[in-house]
Design a protein around this motif. Structure first.
Motif, mmCIF file in Angstrom:
data_model
loop_
_atom_site.group_PDB
_atom_site.id
_atom_site.type_symbol
_atom_site.label_atom_id
_atom_site.label_comp_id
_atom_site.label_asym_id
_atom_site.label_seq_id
_atom_site.Cartn_x
_atom_site.Cartn_y
_atom_site.Cartn_z
ATOM 1 N N ASP A 86 -55.428 6.128 -102.741
ATOM 2 C CA ASP A 86 -56.117 7.140 -101.933
ATOM 3 C C ASP A 86 -56.604 6.535 -100.616
ATOM 4 O O ASP A 86 -56.484 7.147 -99.548
ATOM 5 C CB ASP A 86 -57.306 7.716 -102.699
ATOM 6 C CG ASP A 86 -56.892 8.599 -103.858
ATOM 7 O OD1 ASP A 86 -55.698 8.957 -103.938
ATOM 8 O OD2 ASP A 86 -57.765 8.928 -104.686
ATOM 9 N N SER A 87 -57.152 5.331 -100.708
ATOM 10 C CA SER A 87 -57.633 4.671 -99.497
ATOM 11 C C SER A 87 -56.483 4.367 -98.541
ATOM 12 O O SER A 87 -56.579 4.619 -97.328
ATOM 13 C CB SER A 87 -58.356 3.376 -99.882
ATOM 14 O OG SER A 87 -58.793 2.684 -98.727
ATOM 15 N N LEU A 88 -55.387 3.853 -99.077
ATOM 16 C CA LEU A 88 -54.223 3.564 -98.231
ATOM 17 C C LEU A 88 -53.697 4.834 -97.569
ATOM 18 O O LEU A 88 -53.400 4.849 -96.371
ATOM 19 C CB LEU A 88 -53.125 2.909 -99.069
ATOM 20 C CG LEU A 88 -53.378 1.465 -99.514
ATOM 21 C CD1 LEU A 88 -52.358 1.049 -100.574
ATOM 22 C CD2 LEU A 88 -53.333 0.520 -98.325
ATOM 23 N N GLY A 89 -53.564 5.893 -98.362
ATOM 24 C CA GLY A 89 -53.045 7.137 -97.814
ATOM 25 C C GLY A 89 -53.931 7.717 -96.725
ATOM 26 O O GLY A 89 -53.453 8.326 -95.761
ATOM 27 N N ALA A 90 -55.249 7.515 -96.861
ATOM 28 C CA ALA A 90 -56.184 8.064 -95.883
ATOM 29 C C ALA A 90 -56.224 7.239 -94.600
ATOM 30 O O ALA A 90 -56.341 7.792 -93.497
ATOM 31 C CB ALA A 90 -57.584 8.139 -96.492
ATOM 32 N N ILE A 113 -50.909 -3.016 -100.941
ATOM 33 C CA ILE A 113 -49.980 -2.083 -101.585
ATOM 34 C C ILE A 113 -49.559 -2.609 -102.948
ATOM 35 O O ILE A 113 -49.513 -1.880 -103.939
ATOM 36 C CB ILE A 113 -48.746 -1.839 -100.691
ATOM 37 C CG1 ILE A 113 -49.158 -1.173 -99.375
ATOM 38 C CG2 ILE A 113 -47.729 -0.963 -101.424
ATOM 39 C CD1 ILE A 113 -48.056 -1.153 -98.326
ATOM 40 N N GLY A 114 -49.261 -3.899 -103.003
ATOM 41 C CA GLY A 114 -48.861 -4.499 -104.279
ATOM 42 C C GLY A 114 -49.964 -4.420 -105.317
ATOM 43 O O GLY A 114 -49.698 -4.244 -106.512
ATOM 44 N N SER A 125 -52.702 -3.807 -90.839
ATOM 45 C CA SER A 125 -52.243 -5.155 -91.165
ATOM 46 C C SER A 125 -52.886 -5.661 -92.445
ATOM 47 O O SER A 125 -52.208 -6.233 -93.311
ATOM 48 C CB SER A 125 -52.570 -6.102 -90.007
ATOM 49 O OG SER A 125 -52.215 -7.428 -90.337
ATOM 50 N N THR A 126 -54.190 -5.440 -92.576
ATOM 51 C CA THR A 126 -54.855 -5.905 -93.790
ATOM 52 C C THR A 126 -54.725 -4.916 -94.940
ATOM 53 O O THR A 126 -54.571 -5.309 -96.095
ATOM 54 C CB THR A 126 -56.351 -6.215 -93.515
ATOM 55 O OG1 THR A 126 -56.901 -6.851 -94.657
ATOM 56 C CG2 THR A 126 -57.134 -4.960 -93.196
#
Length: 482
Positions: free
Chosen positions: A338-342, A362-363, A356-357
């Motif tokens: 959710d955090s990545l998608g946002a 993702i992994g 970058s960070t």
């Protein structure tokens, strides 16, 4: 009252060796659970990212030479291309260490990759083409493609197989239990019976829809320069069709070309993917909660593992730890996804480095999901359907037939049968707050004045037989289709 000091902290004693020096992992995915998620390391670790960067740089070098976009460029020989690609396939622990040493000097990870490749060109007879490495590229040209390749391969080669294996295990259990009657519970209360297989098939159907969406995901990429305009490209080679070259290159990598970007590829495809994986996770979380609950009421018996401890103090227990572990890891995975998608869909003007960070996690996000999938698959393999418990639960809840009786009474009233007034209210009076056994229910049916056919059907009905077409639905629509 005084208390004695507890003594020095274990981490502060001088005579102990530092745990950091021992190689101890900070995170559980690289420590306790390493074996379950190790396949993701091949695609989403820092080393894998650098290998994929080298892959992109090498293929771009070959692509430019093949199309002779600059004066003095000619297609490479097969031997030269093989030599360049060997830089990728030979990437190992020594290569990782070399890159790390170079990055300490460059303080730039992609620049270190450029130097890593350039240093190997002399040995391939390509020394004069060192300027072609990273030609007209900004770092994001390499990074977006390297991440897209890594995420694609991680999903297709690791996550999807793990997801399909878990769904297949649920599907096999659903098929086996397609005709096993089970008391349903709506709002936690006894309700119209179903079959265990049908309930499990609902999850198979839902999870399969999500794996299909994920399998159809597009992985976008771009290679168009510092602000997405091909300005440097045209300055160096004004006659080349750079958008066409960009497209053919991205598609050569097995990705979908994004024709219009700022400096960065917009990462929208990542947000789409992570939303779908998170939705799969949440459906699976609901399944784990349901299975845990079925275990708690005895519908499933857990098969003890020889030598294993269920509880540190209560020897009789076998705890449903596989499903509890899965729940927690699915929650962690969803939080990260959710955090990545946002965050990934936003970038200040042309570019900032928040991605970058964040993309380096993702992994971790997929790792927690893979760990959960592994536990679900193993946990289901340690369950046994407790048929006697399911049958006993049904036999003590005859009141669930009230729905059938009042519905038949409604149908009889429509057909003109006398005395069918207030069917719901009459069944409510009979069943609400009361336990009704089979004999009392049949006595009630006999006193209703139903038509012969309707009365015969209801007198034959039992809670275990009141499952509608649940078994048919489980068999027809339940099997995993992937």
């Amino acid at each position: 009252m005084t208390t004695q000091p507890a003594g020095p902290s274990p981490a502060s004693t001088d005579h102990r060796r530092s745990l950091a020096d021992s190689g101890a992992a900070l995170g559980p995915l690289d420590g306790r659970y390493r074996a379950a998620v190790a396949p993701l390391v091949e695609h989403l670790s820092e080393a894998a990212l650098n290998r994929n960067r080298i892959h992109v740089e090498v293929e771009w070098f070959i692509h430019l030479a093949e199309h002779a976009v600059l004066p003095g460029l000619t297609p490479l020989t097969d031997e030269q291309k093989a030599g360049l690609r060997a830089i990728v396939t030979d990437f190992d622990a020594d290569s990782v260490a070399e890159l790390a040493a170079t990055e300490k000097v460059t303080v730039h990870d992609v620049k270190a990759v450029e130097y890593f490749i350039a240093d190997r060109l002399e040995g391939l007879g390509l020394g004069r083409l060192k300027p072609l490495v990273h030609f007209a590229c900004t770092s994001e040209d390499i990074n977006n493609l390297a991440y897209a390749v890594g995420v694609r391969d991680a999903v297709e080669q690791v996550w999807l197989p793990a997801a399909r294996a878990a769904v297949a295990t649920v599907s096999a259990m659903a098929a086996e239990a397609a005709e096993t009657p089970m008391l349903s519970r709506t709002h936690g209360q006894p309700a119209t019976p179903t079959t265990l297989g049908k309930e499990m098939s609902v999850f198979v159907h839902r999870l399969t829809r999500q794996t299909r969406r994920i399998a159809a995901q597009e992985y976008l990429g771009k290679i168009n320069g510092a602000t997405g305009t091909y300005a440097a490209h045209l300055a160096a080679a004004p006659d080349a069709d750079w958008p066409a070259l960009s497209r053919s290159f991205v598609e050569h990598l097995g990705l979908t070309w994004n024709p219009l970007t700022t400096q960065i590829e917009s990462h929208d495809w990542q947000a789409e993917l992570y939303a779908d994986v998170a939705r799969f996770n949440r459906i699976l979380h609901g399944f784990c909660v349901d299975v845990w609950s079925y275990i708690s009421i005895g519908y499933f018996a857990q098969i003890p593992v020889a030598g294993a401890t269920g509880s540190s103090t209560m020897p009789h227990k076998v705890n449903p730890i596989r499903f509890e572990n899965a729940e927690a890891n699915l929650e962690l995975s969803c939080a990260l996804l959710d955090s990545l998608g946002a965050t990934l869909v936003e970038s200040r003007w042309q570019r900032d480095l928040t991605d970058s960070t964040s993309q380096r996690n993702i992994g971790v996000a997929l790792g927690h999901s893979v760990l959960a999938l592994t536990n679900v698959t193993k946990g289901l393999g340690q369950l046994q359907v407790a048929d006697a418990v399911l049958a006993g639960d049904l036999d003590t809840n005859w009141e669930v037939l009230g729905e059938a009786i009042q519905t038949v009474m409604r149908a009889e009233a429509i057909a003109g049968v006398e005395g069918m007034d207030n069917p719901y209210e009459r069944l409510k009076e009979l069943t609400r707050g009361h336990r009704v056994d089979g004999e009392r229910m049949r006595e009630f049916v006999r006193g209703l004045g139903l038509s012969d056919g309707a009365q015969a059907r209801l007198l034959e009905l039992t809670p275990a037989g009141y499952t509608g077409v649940a078994a048919q639905l489980a068999k027809e629509f339940g099997p995993a289709q992937d």
